[in-house]
Design a protein around this motif. Sequence first.
Motif, short mmCIF file in Angstrom:
data_model
loop_
_atom_site.label_atom_id
_atom_site.label_comp_id
_atom_site.label_asym_id
_atom_site.label_seq_id
_atom_site.Cartn_x
_atom_site.Cartn_y
_atom_site.Cartn_z
N ALA A 1 0.84 -1.27 0.00
CA ALA A 1 0.04 -0.09 -0.03
C ALA A 1 0.95 1.12 0.07
O ALA A 1 0.27 2.17 -0.26
N VAL A 2 2.09 1.12 0.27
CA VAL A 2 3.19 2.30 0.44
C VAL A 2 3.63 2.54 -0.92
O VAL A 2 4.26 1.56 -1.71
N GLN A 3 3.50 3.87 -1.48
CA GLN A 3 4.10 4.02 -2.73
C GLN A 3 4.94 5.27 -2.84
O GLN A 3 4.86 6.16 -1.89
N VAL A 4 5.74 5.33 -3.86
CA VAL A 4 6.64 6.46 -4.17
C VAL A 4 6.34 6.64 -5.40
O VAL A 4 6.71 5.96 -6.23
N ALA A 5 5.94 7.88 -6.03
CA ALA A 5 5.59 8.18 -7.37
C ALA A 5 4.62 7.27 -8.02
O ALA A 5 5.11 7.01 -9.06
N HIS A 6 3.70 6.98 -7.16
CA HIS A 6 2.44 6.13 -7.69
C HIS A 6 3.00 4.59 -8.13
O HIS A 6 2.48 3.85 -8.82
N GLN A 7 4.21 4.21 -7.37
CA GLN A 7 4.72 2.87 -7.66
C GLN A 7 5.08 2.43 -6.33
O GLN A 7 5.60 2.84 -5.37
N ASN A 8 4.50 1.16 -6.03
CA ASN A 8 4.63 0.33 -4.96
C ASN A 8 6.13 -0.25 -4.74
O ASN A 8 6.80 -0.31 -5.87
N PHE A 9 6.68 -1.02 -3.77
CA PHE A 9 7.87 -1.58 -3.85
C PHE A 9 8.12 -2.74 -4.67
O PHE A 9 9.21 -2.77 -5.32
N ALA A 10 6.86 -3.44 -4.88
CA ALA A 10 6.99 -4.64 -5.81
C ALA A 10 6.83 -4.16 -7.11
O ALA A 10 7.73 -4.81 -8.08
N ASN A 11 6.27 -3.07 -7.67
CA ASN A 11 6.40 -2.50 -9.05
C ASN A 11 7.88 -2.10 -9.42
O ASN A 11 8.49 -2.28 -10.52
N VAL A 12 8.52 -1.34 -8.46
CA VAL A 12 9.70 -0.82 -8.70
C VAL A 12 10.92 -2.05 -8.77
O VAL A 12 11.61 -2.16 -9.66
N CYS A 13 10.59 -2.96 -7.97
CA CYS A 13 11.77 -4.15 -7.95
C CYS A 13 11.28 -5.10 -9.50
O CYS A 13 12.28 -5.66 -9.88
N ALA A 14 10.13 -4.84 -9.86
CA ALA A 14 9.71 -5.77 -11.00
C ALA A 14 9.95 -4.88 -12.49
O ALA A 14 10.10 -5.59 -13.41
N MET A 15 10.71 -3.75 -12.37
CA MET A 15 11.14 -3.23 -13.44
C MET A 15 12.29 -3.54 -14.06
O MET A 15 13.20 -3.90 -13.21
N LYS A 16 12.61 -3.57 -15.35
CA LYS A 16 14.15 -3.87 -15.74
C LYS A 16 14.88 -2.89 -15.06
O LYS A 16 14.57 -1.59 -15.04
N VAL A 17 16.31 -2.98 -14.92
CA VAL A 17 17.29 -2.34 -14.26
C VAL A 17 17.47 -0.81 -14.97
O VAL A 17 17.54 0.26 -14.57
N ASP A 18 17.27 -0.83 -16.34
CA ASP A 18 17.42 0.22 -17.38
C ASP A 18 16.31 1.20 -17.04
O ASP A 18 16.29 2.42 -16.84
N ASP A 19 14.79 0.61 -16.95
CA ASP A 19 13.66 1.27 -16.66
C ASP A 19 13.69 2.03 -15.21
O ASP A 19 13.55 2.96 -15.09
N SER A 20 14.10 1.21 -14.43
CA SER A 20 14.24 1.37 -12.69
C SER A 20 15.41 2.50 -12.66
O SER A 20 15.29 3.59 -11.94
N LEU A 21 16.39 2.46 -13.51
CA LEU A 21 17.35 3.85 -13.23
C LEU A 21 17.06 5.02 -13.89
O LEU A 21 16.88 6.11 -13.23
N ARG A 22 16.18 4.87 -15.00
CA ARG A 22 15.38 6.30 -15.54
C ARG A 22 14.38 6.73 -14.49
O ARG A 22 14.14 7.92 -14.57
N PHE A 23 13.65 5.76 -13.94
CA PHE A 23 12.57 6.27 -13.07
C PHE A 23 13.31 7.10 -11.77
O PHE A 23 12.85 8.06 -11.48
N PHE A 24 14.37 6.48 -11.29
CA PHE A 24 14.99 7.14 -10.01
C PHE A 24 15.76 8.55 -10.50
O PHE A 24 15.95 9.45 -9.65
N ASP A 25 16.34 8.50 -11.73
CA ASP A 25 16.83 9.46 -12.33
C ASP A 25 15.89 10.84 -12.39
O ASP A 25 16.18 11.99 -11.89
#
Length: 1012
Positions: free
Chosen positions: A441-465
């Motif tokens: 239920a906890v989100q950062v920028a509309h993404q929960n922890f599982a969604n962020v971990c399920a991203m490809k590393v390339d997409d995850s890096l762009r997200f956090f940038d």
Amino acid sequence: MPTIPAKHRVSPSALQAIRVRGARTHNLVSVDLDLPRHKLIVFCGVSGSGKTSMALDTLYAEGQRRYIESFSAYTRQFLAQLDKPDADSIDGIPPAVAVTHRNTSRSNRATIGTTTEVADHLRLLFARVGTVICPECDCEVRSDSVDSIVDQLQRFPTGTRAMVGFAETVPEENKIAGWLAQFTEAGYVRGVWQNQTVTVSITPELARDLHSGEPFIPLIDRVIIGQTSRERVAESVETALLTGNGACVVLTNKRCQEPLPYLEIHTKPNQPGEMVPDTLLLHVFSRHVRCPSCHREFAEPQPDLFHFNSPLGACPTCEGFGSVVETDMNLVIPDRTKSLRDGAVAPWNTPAYAHELEELLALAADYHLPVDVPFEQLTPEQVRLVIEGIPVRKFGGLNGFFRWLERRKYKMHLRVFLSRWRTYRVCPDCHGTRLNPEALAVQVAHQNFANVCAMKVDDSLRFFDRLATSGATGSASESTGTASGTLNPAPMLTEHQRQIARIPLDQIRHRLRYLVDVGVGYLSLDRRLRTLSDGEAQRVAMTATLGSNLVDMLYVLDEPSVGLHPADVPRLTQAISRLRDRGNTVIAVEHEEQIIRAADQVVEFGPGAGIEGGRVTFQGTPQEMERTEGNRTGDWLAGRRMLAHSGTRRTPTHGRVTLIGARANNLQNLTVDFPLGLLCLVTGVSGAGKSSLVRHTLYPALASRLNKSNDAGCRIQRAGKVNQQSAISNQQFSAPSPKPPAPNPSPTEILGGGQLEDVVFVDQTPIGRSPRSNPVTYIKAFDPIRTLFADQPEAKSRGFTASHFSFNVAGGRCEACQGAGYLQVDMQFMADIFMRCPECGGRRYRREVLDVKYRGRDIAEILDLTALEAFRFFRGQKKLQARLKSLLDVGLDYLRLGQPANTLSGGEAQRLKLAEQLAVRRHGRTLFLLDEPTTGLHFSDIVKLVDCFDALIEVGHSIIVVEHNLQLMRVADWIIDLGPGAADEGGRVVTQGTPEEVAKCEESATGRALAT
């Protein structure tokens, strides 16, 4: 004071170098070596020449030993028993860190995120700046403090009238009077009930009108925003929180300038003339994380809430594994065309449990259960009888049978038997995310922890940038990739949140960037470590080590380019160069040409392997090595030596195997023809789908076709029509999933498998994890050796048999170490240590057994011989020499017969498995599948491997190899190239044909590499 010998004196200038004198570890021959610090140094040479002995077993071991000396006395008590690197002196060595193929966790709980420590910083980020979003109401849920509540009240327009109180529920009718008395004694005067203000007093009218379960709000204070002092408002709020069990209610007559959740109520005066607003806005504040709409409570965000290894965050159903084990009816009833009497229920076909089938057959007539018709023709009610049993007749059916096994699974044989009928299924509650609903239920920028971990590393890096820069730039319009492929705007963090998130965001981005740099940007953070190839796992381990920003360290990298396509190597080289540029010394044991050319200095060991190696044959720059004749690596770099094809490519003499509908992982419904009777390579960039095609699809399909057990540890749906008539499903053995199961894809089909007699998969998994396993036992050459010793007169006179010369059987072995030669020491918080046995000195046997000699050598000395030495020693023993020759054929002539299996590299383990297959005479056509067999091989060693392949093909076998090595590509007969990219951008055949034809394809990364 004793005088230091001149050759051991260290000058001030020598402190700028690592100075090794008289290194004799393993096969090193008193090597003296000076290595400049803060440089990238590559150790090269043929397999077994001493590269790893110098890099890991000497330099790293000494640096680690000195580090351990700083530990407590309890830990240091084991230090005297550890083997020090055998050298006269080692000076100028900085603290050392090693990245090898052996330090990879194979736990189901280890993921890329946990290994690289990204998950640790990610948990901190979510705990500090995450927002709880109620999944039912889709509204923000937050916890409040006295200061935060007062701050929010101050945002109301000046002059707003507010009433502070807390919510109560009217008790049972016989307790109402006492309940009102408590408020009166506490000094409460007014309250809100049924949308009207009432006087809190013990009156018959109020007690009569109140009904159990109704809401009642005792009022603590009435204030005016902007006029009442902050101290008074804070005191009233604090009293409300204390009295209301952490919840505070505020009623206002105006809306806040900033939107706050509220409930609008229409009030009416309790007495004529009382001044009460027509409408009040009810705001609820709470110290608890409670939804204001549905009143659902959530856990306070903290790092452990997002940890699937913690009871706070783990899904209670799967306990953080992401999958549950359940009985698989496809395994319990594998052939539904059989009847019950003919053995449709597989577990009841064994003699130990045949009585279960006999009970069912005895009861069948009473319950009209046909036992001589195919199982697939049974009605759902008849199937229910088989599964659920007949309790009134004390027959438990399949469910009762498996419950009985479950209660007794503490017995090993029952646990093994039970595992035969089970399979893994994605957890029905967390759907594989491993976390409980409160964590999700906890989100950062509309993404929960599982969604962020399920991203490809390339997409995850762009997200956090974007997340790190959006607050600074104020841009909230940029889009970020999500795990589902949709694009959502990245809202900026508040200035306060940005200050809190700065450090964890920097650490996350730094490690993600390393993952991208070393070529694994196509993986996701939640990918299990045990599902990675050896090369991928090592590069992930590199990120955990290199992402620490340490300086003035010694980094020892063991073949970091393993598993990398030539197109991916430049990014890895840049990452290693940046590590050096930070002020570190980097030593890489490497055979990749691009990394050798990028080194500041190259050290070649040789000239041969084993006793023929252990010397430094060259030290200098790559340019000097290329110009210098006489060193093997320089000759290959300069083109003076090369592996060239004879000019005539083999053609498919035995037909082909066709794979139809390959969909494993990222494969895009491929239909691929694999020609037989030649050397076929499957190539492509990392993550293109090579292992998915060969390891996870082709091999299981052929193993199923040939009725062979799937020893590659892969699963595949069997080809053929899936019976949909039967009502049996996995859900009959477990709770039903809240979501309907996805339809099964069409099964993979295999054509042409009938042309093969056998299929063998040879990978890089270890052949053993203890010192007890070794090469001579693996290739089954130890039995004839023990027989030779048992036939000696000394052995016969003492009554020794062949078993006395086995270190795995009591009698002749050393009982102190039970024949292992080493004792395992539990270091508690550190990895276990293997120390040499003090009784036998690591020789494994009793003294009496060692008195028996064959041609002047005892059994322990035989185990200490290399494969080449043993082949020469056992002249005249043709059967024994034939098995030993297989080690020579695959380039393992330097390997000692008794070398512990846990010291072998992945490439050595794979070649040892190939040698074991070569030692077996095969009369039919066999397809050999190999996964990167050139791992750990020098250019010269690949020549031996190709000769081995040619020998197999000449006698009618076929070989399919997953490979990146350009040398092997150039001599292959056929290449199937996957790509063009990794993950979603791969999974299809880019081109296939001879190496010359593939080199003409500009879209293919392999083609471009072959063309250069």
